[in-house]
Motif scaffolding. Structure first.
Motif, PDB file in Angstrom:
ATOM      1  N   PRO A  24      -7.783  -6.595 -18.178  1.00  0.00           N
ATOM      2  CA  PRO A  24      -7.440  -7.500 -19.286  1.00  0.00           C
ATOM      3  C   PRO A  24      -5.945  -7.815 -19.352  1.00  0.00           C
ATOM      4  O   PRO A  24      -5.550  -8.853 -19.877  1.00  0.00           O
ATOM      5  N   GLN A  25      -5.118  -6.942 -18.779  1.00  0.00           N
ATOM      6  CA  GLN A  25      -3.667  -7.190 -18.776  1.00  0.00           C
ATOM      7  C   GLN A  25      -3.262  -8.274 -17.773  1.00  0.00           C
ATOM      8  O   GLN A  25      -2.118  -8.709 -17.769  1.00  0.00           O
ATOM      9  N   VAL A  26      -4.210  -8.664 -16.918  1.00  0.00           N
ATOM     10  CA  VAL A  26      -3.953  -9.833 -16.071  1.00  0.00           C
ATOM     11  C   VAL A  26      -4.952 -10.944 -16.431  1.00  0.00           C
ATOM     12  O   VAL A  26      -5.261 -11.820 -15.626  1.00  0.00           O
ATOM     13  N   GLN A  44      -7.110   7.569 -19.999  1.00  0.00           N
ATOM     14  CA  GLN A  44      -7.601   7.182 -21.327  1.00  0.00           C
ATOM     15  C   GLN A  44      -6.874   5.944 -21.844  1.00  0.00           C
ATOM     16  O   GLN A  44      -7.472   5.077 -22.477  1.00  0.00           O
ATOM     17  N   HIS A  45      -5.570   5.843 -21.557  1.00  0.00           N
ATOM     18  CA  HIS A  45      -4.801   4.655 -21.973  1.00  0.00           C
ATOM     19  C   HIS A  45      -5.386   3.404 -21.307  1.00  0.00           C
ATOM     20  O   HIS A  45      -5.632   2.395 -21.971  1.00  0.00           O
ATOM     21  N   GLU A  46      -5.611   3.483 -19.987  1.00  0.00           N
ATOM     22  CA  GLU A  46      -6.142   2.313 -19.274  1.00  0.00           C
ATOM     23  C   GLU A  46      -7.572   2.007 -19.708  1.00  0.00           C
ATOM     24  O   GLU A  46      -7.943   0.846 -19.873  1.00  0.00           O
ATOM     25  N   GLY A  75       3.968   4.087 -23.303  1.00  0.00           N
ATOM     26  CA  GLY A  75       4.395   2.697 -23.339  1.00  0.00           C
ATOM     27  C   GLY A  75       3.290   1.867 -22.714  1.00  0.00           C
ATOM     28  O   GLY A  75       2.278   2.420 -22.260  1.00  0.00           O
ATOM     29  N   CYS A  76       3.454   0.555 -22.676  1.00  0.00           N
ATOM     30  CA  CYS A  76       2.410  -0.303 -22.125  1.00  0.00           C
ATOM     31  C   CYS A  76       3.060  -1.587 -21.630  1.00  0.00           C
ATOM     32  O   CYS A  76       3.913  -2.152 -22.315  1.00  0.00           O
ATOM     33  N   LEU A  77       2.661  -2.035 -20.449  1.00  0.00           N
ATOM     34  CA  LEU A  77       3.275  -3.245 -19.882  1.00  0.00           C
ATOM     35  C   LEU A  77       2.991  -4.483 -20.734  1.00  0.00           C
ATOM     36  O   LEU A  77       3.718  -5.466 -20.652  1.00  0.00           O
ATOM     37  N   ASP A  97      -8.902   2.556 -22.565  1.00  0.00           N
ATOM     38  CA  ASP A  97      -8.825   1.912 -23.887  1.00  0.00           C
ATOM     39  C   ASP A  97      -8.722   0.391 -23.758  1.00  0.00           C
ATOM     40  O   ASP A  97      -9.310  -0.344 -24.548  1.00  0.00           O
ATOM     41  N   HIS A  98      -7.954  -0.066 -22.752  1.00  0.00           N
ATOM     42  CA  HIS A  98      -7.790  -1.518 -22.579  1.00  0.00           C
ATOM     43  C   HIS A  98      -9.139  -2.198 -22.344  1.00  0.00           C
ATOM     44  O   HIS A  98      -9.318  -3.357 -22.706  1.00  0.00           O
ATOM     45  N   LEU A  99     -10.077  -1.490 -21.732  1.00  0.00           N
ATOM     46  CA  LEU A  99     -11.395  -2.079 -21.448  1.00  0.00           C
ATOM     47  C   LEU A  99     -12.217  -2.215 -22.723  1.00  0.00           C
ATOM     48  O   LEU A  99     -13.193  -2.959 -22.759  1.00  0.00           O
TER      49      LEU A  99
END
Ligand SMILES: [Zn+2]
Length: 185
Positions: free
Chosen positions: A49-51, A139-141, A97-99, A143-145
């Motif tokens: 989702p970040q791209v 877990q951070h990544e 942090g998060c890009l 979460d993005h899903l």
């Protein structure tokens, strides 16, 4: 190819992403591009989702941390259709942090043990246990899903304090040194 990174406020970051077919067109190329995009932005993880893609795929490379943690020496992986089956152990507090949220770093509680099922870059089904920092990054990544940003885990007070900066980011006012896609909201 370096892809633009979606910023906080982009609706794609709030969607629950879909599983993909393992024959998803261009999957290998997408994974290569995601790694390249992540390295260019000096991140250790990046989710689809970040791209701009609402699919259940993320990449992680923890090899830069191998000098402190030798077990991470070869930890460069893609996770396709991942499913966290178990989260347990201690809640640990650590700064993240998060890009997609350039310039903001906050402490977040996460469980330090997970069991995760996923398909790797070769399409093989894996079922593994990860602990500590690796469990945190996954877990951070993950979460993005599910449309979750790390700031969602902060206290209501902290979120209120961050609101102005998050709004600025969603308008494209950021210190990012990499290519970003400003949300159209
Ligand atoms: Zn992130």
């Amino acid at each position: 190819m370096i892809l633009p990174i979606t910023l906080y406020g982009d609706p794609v970051l709030r969607k629950v992403a879909d599983d993909i077919d393992l024959n998803y067109t261009g999957l290998q190329e997408l994974i290569v591009n995601m790694f390249e995009t992540m390295y260019n932005a000096e991140g250790v993880g990046l989710a689809a989702p970040q791209v701009g893609l609402p699919i259940r795929l993320f990449v992680v490379d923890l090899t830069p941390l191998a000098k402190d943690e030798p077990s991470l020496q070869d930890f460069k992986r893609a996770f396709v259709n991942a499913k966290i089956l178990e989260r347990s152990g201690e809640e640990e507090l650590m700064e993240e942090g998060c890009l997609s949220i350039p310039g903001i770093h906050e402490e977040v509680f996460r469980k330090n043990y997970i069991r995760i099922q996923y398909f790797n870059v070769e399409g093989l089904s894996c079922d593994e246990i990860f602990t500590g920092y690796t469990a945190r990054v996954l877990q951070h990544e993950y979460d993005h899903l599910d449309g979750v940003m790390f700031t969602d885990h902060c206290s209501p007070l902290k979120r209120r304090l961050l609101k102005r900066r998050l709004t600025d980011i969603s308008k494209g006012i950021t210190s990012a040194t990499y290519r970003v896609k400003v949300p159209r909201i």
